[in-house]
Write an enzyme that holds these catalytic residues in place. Structure first.
Site, PDB file in Angstrom:
ATOM      1  N   SER A 106       2.100   4.703  -1.673  1.00 15.55           N
ATOM      2  CA  SER A 106       1.685   3.353  -1.276  1.00 15.55           C
ATOM      3  C   SER A 106       2.466   2.300  -2.044  1.00 15.55           C
ATOM      4  O   SER A 106       2.805   2.498  -3.218  1.00 15.55           O
ATOM      5  CB  SER A 106       0.177   3.198  -1.548  1.00 15.55           C
ATOM      6  N   TYR A 115      -7.343   3.966  -7.503  1.00 14.31           N
ATOM      7  CA  TYR A 115      -6.679   4.500  -6.302  1.00 14.31           C
ATOM      8  C   TYR A 115      -5.161   4.397  -6.473  1.00 14.31           C
ATOM      9  O   TYR A 115      -4.438   5.382  -6.308  1.00 14.31           O
ATOM     10  CB  TYR A 115      -7.114   3.717  -5.049  1.00 14.31           C
ATOM     11  N   LYS A 164      -1.895   7.357  -6.949  1.00 11.60           N
ATOM     12  CA  LYS A 164      -0.621   7.436  -6.209  1.00 11.60           C
ATOM     13  C   LYS A 164       0.553   7.477  -7.199  1.00 11.60           C
ATOM     14  O   LYS A 164       1.496   8.234  -7.029  1.00 11.60           O
ATOM     15  CB  LYS A 164      -0.477   6.236  -5.260  1.00 11.60           C
TER      16      LYS A 164
HETATM   17  C1  WQD Z   1      -4.926  -7.302   3.319  1.00 16.39           C
HETATM   18  C2  WQD Z   1      -5.061  -8.795   3.066  1.00 16.39           C
HETATM   19  C3  WQD Z   1      -6.824  -9.353   1.531  1.00 16.39           C
HETATM   20  C4  WQD Z   1     -10.122  -8.052   4.061  1.00 16.39           C
HETATM   21  C5  WQD Z   1      -4.946  -1.940   0.576  1.00 16.39           C
HETATM   22  C6  WQD Z   1      -4.491  -0.922  -0.417  1.00 16.39           C
HETATM   23  C7  WQD Z   1      -3.254  -0.236   0.095  1.00 16.39           C
HETATM   24  C8  WQD Z   1      -3.560   0.358   1.427  1.00 16.39           C
HETATM   25  C9  WQD Z   1      -3.951  -0.759   2.396  1.00 16.39           C
HETATM   26  C10 WQD Z   1      -4.478   2.597   1.425  1.00 16.39           C
HETATM   27  C11 WQD Z   1      -5.330  -9.112   1.597  1.00 16.39           C
HETATM   28  C12 WQD Z   1      -7.109  -9.919   2.929  1.00 16.39           C
HETATM   29  C13 WQD Z   1      -8.857  -8.330   3.568  1.00 16.39           C
HETATM   30  C14 WQD Z   1     -11.008  -9.123   4.376  1.00 16.39           C
HETATM   31  C15 WQD Z   1      -9.316 -10.688   3.707  1.00 16.39           C
HETATM   32  N1  WQD Z   1      -4.644   1.272   1.331  1.00 16.39           N
HETATM   33  N2  WQD Z   1      -8.470  -9.619   3.400  1.00 16.39           N
HETATM   34  N3  WQD Z   1     -10.566 -10.407   4.189  1.00 16.39           N
HETATM   35  O1  WQD Z   1      -5.453  -4.860  -0.059  1.00 16.39           O
HETATM   36  O2  WQD Z   1      -3.171  -5.270   1.021  1.00 16.39           O
HETATM   37  O3  WQD Z   1      -3.957  -2.943   0.680  1.00 16.39           O
HETATM   38  O4  WQD Z   1      -5.131  -1.369   1.845  1.00 16.39           O
HETATM   39  O5  WQD Z   1      -3.467   3.226   1.570  1.00 16.39           O
HETATM   40  O6  WQD Z   1      -2.894   0.791  -0.813  1.00 16.39           O
HETATM   41  O7  WQD Z   1      -4.152  -1.582  -1.624  1.00 16.39           O
HETATM   42  O8  WQD Z   1      -5.053  -4.354   2.394  1.00 16.39           O
HETATM   43  O9  WQD Z   1      -6.304  -4.858   4.442  1.00 16.39           O
HETATM   44  O10 WQD Z   1      -7.569  -4.739   2.233  1.00 16.39           O
HETATM   45  O11 WQD Z   1      -6.057  -6.663   2.694  1.00 16.39           O
HETATM   46  O12 WQD Z   1      -8.939 -11.863   3.548  1.00 16.39           O
HETATM   47  O13 WQD Z   1     -12.176  -8.942   4.818  1.00 16.39           O
HETATM   48  O14 WQD Z   1      -6.195  -9.282   3.775  1.00 16.39           O
HETATM   49  O15 WQD Z   1      -7.188 -10.283   0.533  1.00 16.39           O
HETATM   50  O16 WQD Z   1      -4.674 -10.326   1.306  1.00 16.39           O
HETATM   51  P1  WQD Z   1      -4.416  -4.460   0.923  1.00 16.39           P
HETATM   52  P2  WQD Z   1      -6.328  -5.116   2.972  1.00 16.39           P
END
Ligand code: WQD
Length: 337
Positions: free
Chosen positions: A125, A150, A154
């Site tokens: 990741s 997590y 990785k």
């Molecule tokens: C994306 C953006 C949030 C939810 C994580 C893991 C990564 C991979 C993918 C597993 C961010 C914003 C989110 C919400 C929001 N996981 N957001 N409201 O955090 O980039 O990555 O998931 O493999 O390893 O770190 O993904 O989809 O959680 O968030 O505003 O209800 O959307 O702050 O900017 P992230 P995400």
């Protein structure tokens, strides 16, 4: 015909990769403990490709079960997806994450070593980079101290594989995913979050479907164009194809090191508000959202420099953010849950 073991093969990215492997003429064996998916995905894969993968419900934390599997199955290579992956949950249950994500990896590598299996593709990741100092993020960017357990699993996972490849002359590729989204064009497989979605896209689609009242946008005070955080959202189909490209690299022995890693993204950054605007264009309806405070541990921006992956894997993304969101929305409409 090469027989490939796909661990976590009934999961979101795993199931899409199984479909692509079958389309490429590989025989597929799936191990999944069904802790984060449902057995119904197996039938959906079969509907898409017309070929039913062999399936075993095995918990990879059980060393004896893993050994017994390899005693009774001829396997040419492994694509290893099976892992716990909820960032927030990993902070509450660190030992569960280390036991599952690291323990199962070690048992699989021991089988690779003992049976001289040659191809190991690892699901890593972009989280290993933390907040990179430079954007877009190249493979030369330093791995930073993980912000979550997590992410640490990785990082540690990559180190373990690197050491094993060196000591036992194994060959492995780690793919550092950016943000996987979307669903298969057949709309028969897609993301199946259990409970309240942690990730942005399933929360967006569940809000549009009326399952969630409104989306909370975590912060609009980041140092980005519109103040909301930026990510590289890659269509899961493109991501699945990157695994085939990596496997072929090892089969064709064109890898340059025993252990290699590649950034797998679109190379394009999209903010949360970009995603919302694009999604609203697709549904023709305004999305119900509100701006709230930042989520702990979130970084400002991450998007891939895809030069190396494009060249070395002879692979690049073909799908747009819009196509991924469209597929995610169609998938959501089909799954009322
Ligand atoms: C994306 C953006 C949030 C939810 C994580 C893991 C990564 C991979 C993918 C597993 C961010 C914003 C989110 C919400 C929001 N996981 N957001 N409201 O955090 O980039 O990555 O998931 O493999 O390893 O770190 O993904 O989809 O959680 O968030 O505003 O209800 O959307 O702050 O900017 P992230 P995400």
């Amino acid at each position: 015909m090469k027989r490939i073991l796909v661990t976590g093969g009934l999961g979101f990215i795993g199931s899409h990769t199984v479909v692509e492997l079958q389309n490429e003429g590989f025989e597929v064996v799936i191990i999944d403990n069904l802790s984060n998916t449902s057995i119904g995905v197996l039938d959906k894969i079969t509907e898409i490709t017309g070929k039913k993968p062999t399936f075993y419900q095995i918990d990879l934390r059980k060393k004896e079960e893993v050994k017994n599997f390899f005693d009774t199955n001829k396997i040419d290579g492994i694509i290893h997806f099976a892992a716990f992956k909820a960032v927030g949950e990993s902070m509450q249950k660190p030992l569960d994450y280390y036991e599952n994500n690291i323990g199962s990896l070690v048992y699989l590598l021991e089988e690779m070593r003992d049976r001289k299996l040659d191809y190991f593709i690892f699901s890593s990741s972009c989280t290993v980079y933390g907040q990179a100092d430079e954007l877009p993020i190249t493979e030369k960017a330093p791995v930073k101290k993980a912000e979550s357990v997590y992410g640490n699993t990785k990082q540690i996972g990559e180190e373990i594989i690197k050491d094993a490849c060196k000591a036992y002359n194994l060959n492995s590729i780690a793919l550092r995913y950016f943000n996987p989204i979307g669903a298969h064009p057949s709309i028969k497989i897609g993301e199946l979050p259990i409970g309240i979605p942690q990730n942005l896209i399933p929360y967006v689609t569940q809000t549009a479907a009326g399952i969630r009242k409104e989306l909370s946008v975590f912060g609009d005070d980041y140092d980005t164009e519109d103040g909301t955080a930026v990510r590289d959202y890659i269509h899961v189909l493109d991501l699945a194809k990157a695994h085939i490209a990596a496997l072929k690299r090892l089969i064709n022995k064109t890898n340059k090191e025993n252990f290699e890693f590649f950034n797998v993204g679109t190379g394009k950054g999209s903010s949360v508000l970009d995603v919302i605007k694009t999604f609203e264009k697709i549904t023709g309806e305004p999305l119900n959202y509100k701006i709230v405070g930042r989520r702990e541990g979130d970084i400002t921006a991450a998007y891939a420099d895809t030069t190396i992956a494009n060249k070395e894997l002879n692979w690049k993304t073909e799908k747009t953010l819009e196509e991924a969101l469209e597929a995610a929305w169609k998938w959501q409409q089909q799954n009322k849950s």
